[in-house]
Design a protein around this motif. Structure first.
Motif, PDB file in Angstrom:
ATOM      1  N   GLY A   6       0.783  -1.221   0.000  1.00 37.54           N
ATOM      2  CA  GLY A   6       0.000   0.000   0.000  1.00 37.54           C
ATOM      3  C   GLY A   6       0.813   1.268   0.000  1.00 37.54           C
ATOM      4  N   ASN A   7       2.123   1.189   0.351  1.00 33.58           N
ATOM      5  CA  ASN A   7       2.922   2.410   0.395  1.00 33.58           C
ATOM      6  C   ASN A   7       3.572   2.735  -0.938  1.00 33.58           C
ATOM      7  N   HIS A   8       3.341   1.916  -1.951  1.00 30.96           N
ATOM      8  CA  HIS A   8       3.928   2.197  -3.255  1.00 30.96           C
ATOM      9  C   HIS A   8       3.045   3.193  -3.999  1.00 30.96           C
ATOM     10  N   PRO A   9       3.650   4.178  -4.728  1.00 31.24           N
ATOM     11  CA  PRO A   9       2.855   5.244  -5.344  1.00 31.24           C
ATOM     12  C   PRO A   9       1.810   4.755  -6.321  1.00 31.24           C
ATOM     13  N   VAL A  10       2.137   3.747  -7.127  1.00 29.40           N
ATOM     14  CA  VAL A  10       1.167   3.261  -8.113  1.00 29.40           C
ATOM     15  C   VAL A  10      -0.030   2.645  -7.413  1.00 29.40           C
ATOM     16  N   VAL A  11       0.241   1.823  -6.378  1.00 26.16           N
ATOM     17  CA  VAL A  11      -0.848   1.166  -5.667  1.00 26.16           C
ATOM     18  C   VAL A  11      -1.649   2.176  -4.852  1.00 26.16           C
ATOM     19  N   ARG A  12      -0.967   3.091  -4.185  1.00 23.50           N
ATOM     20  CA  ARG A  12      -1.671   4.068  -3.355  1.00 23.50           C
ATOM     21  C   ARG A  12      -2.605   4.934  -4.185  1.00 23.50           C
ATOM     22  N   MET A 251       8.840  -3.372 -18.308  1.00 20.44           N
ATOM     23  CA  MET A 251       8.262  -2.687 -17.159  1.00 20.44           C
ATOM     24  C   MET A 251       6.764  -2.511 -17.380  1.00 20.44           C
ATOM     25  N   ARG A 252       6.025  -2.361 -16.261  1.00 23.17           N
ATOM     26  CA  ARG A 252       4.571  -2.364 -16.326  1.00 23.17           C
ATOM     27  C   ARG A 252       3.987  -1.388 -15.292  1.00 23.17           C
ATOM     28  N   ARG A 253       2.853  -0.801 -15.652  1.00 26.01           N
ATOM     29  CA  ARG A 253       2.167   0.118 -14.737  1.00 26.01           C
ATOM     30  C   ARG A 253       0.668  -0.104 -14.831  1.00 26.01           C
ATOM     31  N   LEU A 254       0.017  -0.193 -13.680  1.00 27.34           N
ATOM     32  CA  LEU A 254      -1.438  -0.286 -13.623  1.00 27.34           C
ATOM     33  C   LEU A 254      -2.023   1.114 -13.747  1.00 27.34           C
ATOM     34  N   LEU A 255      -2.772   1.360 -14.818  1.00 27.53           N
ATOM     35  CA  LEU A 255      -3.354   2.671 -15.056  1.00 27.53           C
ATOM     36  C   LEU A 255      -4.746   2.809 -14.452  1.00 27.53           C
ATOM     37  N   TRP A 256      -5.534   1.740 -14.543  1.00 28.36           N
ATOM     38  CA  TRP A 256      -6.923   1.788 -14.122  1.00 28.36           C
ATOM     39  C   TRP A 256      -7.280   0.431 -13.547  1.00 28.36           C
ATOM     40  N   ALA A 257      -8.008   0.440 -12.434  1.00 26.27           N
ATOM     41  CA  ALA A 257      -8.213  -0.802 -11.702  1.00 26.27           C
ATOM     42  C   ALA A 257      -9.386  -1.635 -12.203  1.00 26.27           C
ATOM     43  N   PRO A 259     -12.381  -1.691 -15.372  1.00 24.27           N
ATOM     44  CA  PRO A 259     -11.594  -2.869 -15.721  1.00 24.27           C
ATOM     45  C   PRO A 259     -10.108  -2.536 -15.794  1.00 24.27           C
ATOM     46  N   MET A 260      -9.273  -3.549 -15.597  1.00 20.41           N
ATOM     47  CA  MET A 260      -7.838  -3.310 -15.524  1.00 20.41           C
ATOM     48  C   MET A 260      -7.288  -2.793 -16.847  1.00 20.41           C
ATOM     49  N   ARG A 261      -6.492  -1.735 -16.759  1.00 20.26           N
ATOM     50  CA  ARG A 261      -5.824  -1.158 -17.914  1.00 20.26           C
ATOM     51  C   ARG A 261      -4.358  -0.963 -17.564  1.00 20.26           C
ATOM     52  N   PHE A 262      -3.490  -1.323 -18.494  1.00 16.53           N
ATOM     53  CA  PHE A 262      -2.061  -1.318 -18.227  1.00 16.53           C
ATOM     54  C   PHE A 262      -1.307  -0.514 -19.275  1.00 16.53           C
ATOM     55  N   ALA A 263      -0.148  -0.031 -18.868  1.00 16.52           N
ATOM     56  CA  ALA A 263       0.828   0.542 -19.790  1.00 16.52           C
ATOM     57  C   ALA A 263       2.148  -0.172 -19.537  1.00 16.52           C
ATOM     58  N   GLY A 264       3.045  -0.111 -20.505  1.00 15.74           N
ATOM     59  CA  GLY A 264       4.321  -0.793 -20.347  1.00 15.74           C
ATOM     60  C   GLY A 264       5.456  -0.008 -20.959  1.00 15.74           C
ATOM     61  N   ARG A 265       6.646  -0.404 -20.643  1.00 12.40           N
ATOM     62  CA  ARG A 265       7.859   0.156 -21.226  1.00 12.40           C
ATOM     63  C   ARG A 265       8.840  -0.970 -21.486  1.00 12.40           C
ATOM     64  N   ILE A 266       9.620  -0.816 -22.546  1.00 10.04           N
ATOM     65  CA  ILE A 266      10.804  -1.645 -22.743  1.00 10.04           C
ATOM     66  C   ILE A 266      12.008  -0.718 -22.681  1.00 10.04           C
ATOM     67  N   VAL A 267      12.929  -1.013 -21.787  1.00  5.39           N
ATOM     68  CA  VAL A 267      14.132  -0.190 -21.635  1.00  5.39           C
ATOM     69  C   VAL A 267      15.349  -1.077 -21.867  1.00  5.39           C
ATOM     70  N   ILE A 268      16.483  -0.451 -22.110  1.00  2.00           N
ATOM     71  CA  ILE A 268      17.731  -1.177 -22.325  1.00  2.00           C
ATOM     72  C   ILE A 268      18.753  -0.711 -21.303  1.00  2.00           C
ATOM     73  N   ALA A 269      19.582  -1.644 -20.834  1.00  2.00           N
ATOM     74  CA  ALA A 269      20.639  -1.321 -19.884  1.00  2.00           C
ATOM     75  C   ALA A 269      21.833  -2.226 -20.169  1.00  2.00           C
ATOM     76  N   ASP A 270      23.014  -1.747 -19.824  1.00  2.00           N
ATOM     77  CA  ASP A 270      24.250  -2.467 -20.094  1.00  2.00           C
ATOM     78  C   ASP A 270      24.763  -3.097 -18.795  1.00  2.00           C
TER      79      ASP A 270
END
Length: 349
Positions: A6-12, A251-257, A259-270
């Motif tokens: 519950g203390n995470h910004p996306v969930v809160r 990576m993933r983010r819950l946008l709307w609870a 019905p559930m709606r999601f957004a995502g990202r693909i990132v690159i790291a070395d």
């Protein structure tokens, strides 16, 4: 799986919206727990309509979306895929957050019957040790390592998916009951990287706790802590290596609870830039937005091709709620030579 802290910004930010969903989840999961196991190892592959090339390129950047499908099956074991990796025989091996697995042929490949089953965990292994969220593989020894939430443990398997070792890293002890090692990979030099799903606190929406092991975590438990730097308010859900050793991180983010709606990202790291106690920076490559055929994407795998390109496969986790979410499969193509080396853009946001 979705983070529950519950203390995470996306969930809160979405907690009020989640209230009606929680009641539905309780009813759905309770019915699922009482439902008899139905064995019918068939998978139906339904192509999805794609947006225009202009829309795809504007969101996916260097990636080309070749095709997208919805996967369905009458088999009660089919659901909840949270990690996957390509097998030497060309099939894909996917794991669920309930300790099950699925081997299946990719669309367009030589077809073979799907293989459903359960990971052979040690005796009396409780549910906390079955929540598989990430997987790593060593082709030389034909062994697998599972990142398990709940217990925040790493479990090693042999080629028959039988448990041969278990370890609860002290570095992952406080990663949360449902926000643990969501991404893990074995580097070409034998080291292992594991990343926590959520950021370290509600005050910092970018930095995720991570650990680097000098080898097989069962034999090399003295891991090195560091932080992974990703886009604001996005959870880490999986990771796969390109042939040149760079990591694609999903990576993933819950946008709307509901019905559930999601957004995502693909990132690159070395991975060559990982330093104990330091920050591992990433560069965003693609945005998985609602104008695309998206759902709760939690699994990523890289399959090299005979040319200079690679195929990147994404798979979504329906959270065992077939009436509300879908199991989707994407096939992306990208030329690694078009992708940036993150060391040139540490401050990219």
């Amino acid at each position: 799986m979705l983070p529950q802290e519950g203390n995470h910004p996306v969930v809160r930010r979405n907690i009020v919206l989640l209230l009606p969903l929680l009641l539905l989840l309780a009813v759905t999961w309770d019915k699922g727990a009482r439902a008899p196991v139905h064995f019918d190892p068939r998978i139906r592959v339904t192509p999805l309509r794609l947006p225009s090339a202009k829309i795809l390129s504007s969101y996916l950047g260097p990636f080309q979306l070749d095709a997208a499908w919805r996967l369905t099956s009458p088999d009660s074991r089919f659901s909840g895929y949270s990690s996957m990796l390509p097998e030497p025989d060309g099939r894909m091996l996917a794991f669920t957050d309930g300790g099950k697995y699925l081997r299946f042929s990719l669309p367009g490949a030589t077809r073979a019957d799907p293989e459903f089953g359960w990971v052979k965990f040690g005796r009396k292994r409780r549910a906390a040790f079955r929540d598989v969220e990430s997987v790593a593989y060593d082709p030389s020894s034909d062994r697998y390592w599972l990142g398990v939430e709940g217990a925040n443990a790493i479990i090693r398997l042999n080629r028959n998916l039988e448990e041969t070792g278990k370890f609860k890293p002290v570095q992952m002890k406080h990663w949360g009951a449902n926000t643990g090692p969501e991404a893990m990979t074995r580097l070409p030099d034998g080291r292992f990287v594991a990343i926590r799903e959520v950021s370290r606190s509600w005050r910092d929406a970018r930095l995720h706790q991570a650990v680097l092991f000098d080898g097989d975590p069962i034999k090399h438990p003295a891991g090195h802590r560091f932080f992974f730097d990703g886009p604001d308010n996005f959870s880490v859900v999986d990771m796969a290596l390109l042939p040149d050793g760079r990591a694609l991180i999903l990576m993933r983010r819950l946008l709307w609870a509901f019905p559930m709606r999601f957004a995502g990202r693909i990132v690159i790291a070395d991975p060559a830039q990982i330093r104990p106690g330091g920050i591992w920076h990433s560069v965003p490559l693609a945005s998985l937005a609602s104008v695309l055929p998206v759902d709760n994407f939690e699994a990523i795998a890289v399959v090299p091709r005979t040319d200079s390109k690679v195929n990147v496969w994404l798979m979504s986790d329906d959270n065992n709620m077939r009436i509300l979410q879908r199991t989707l499969l994407w096939k992306l193509t990208v030329d690694p030579r078009r992708l940036p080396w993150p060391r040139h853009r540490h401050q990219a946001r």
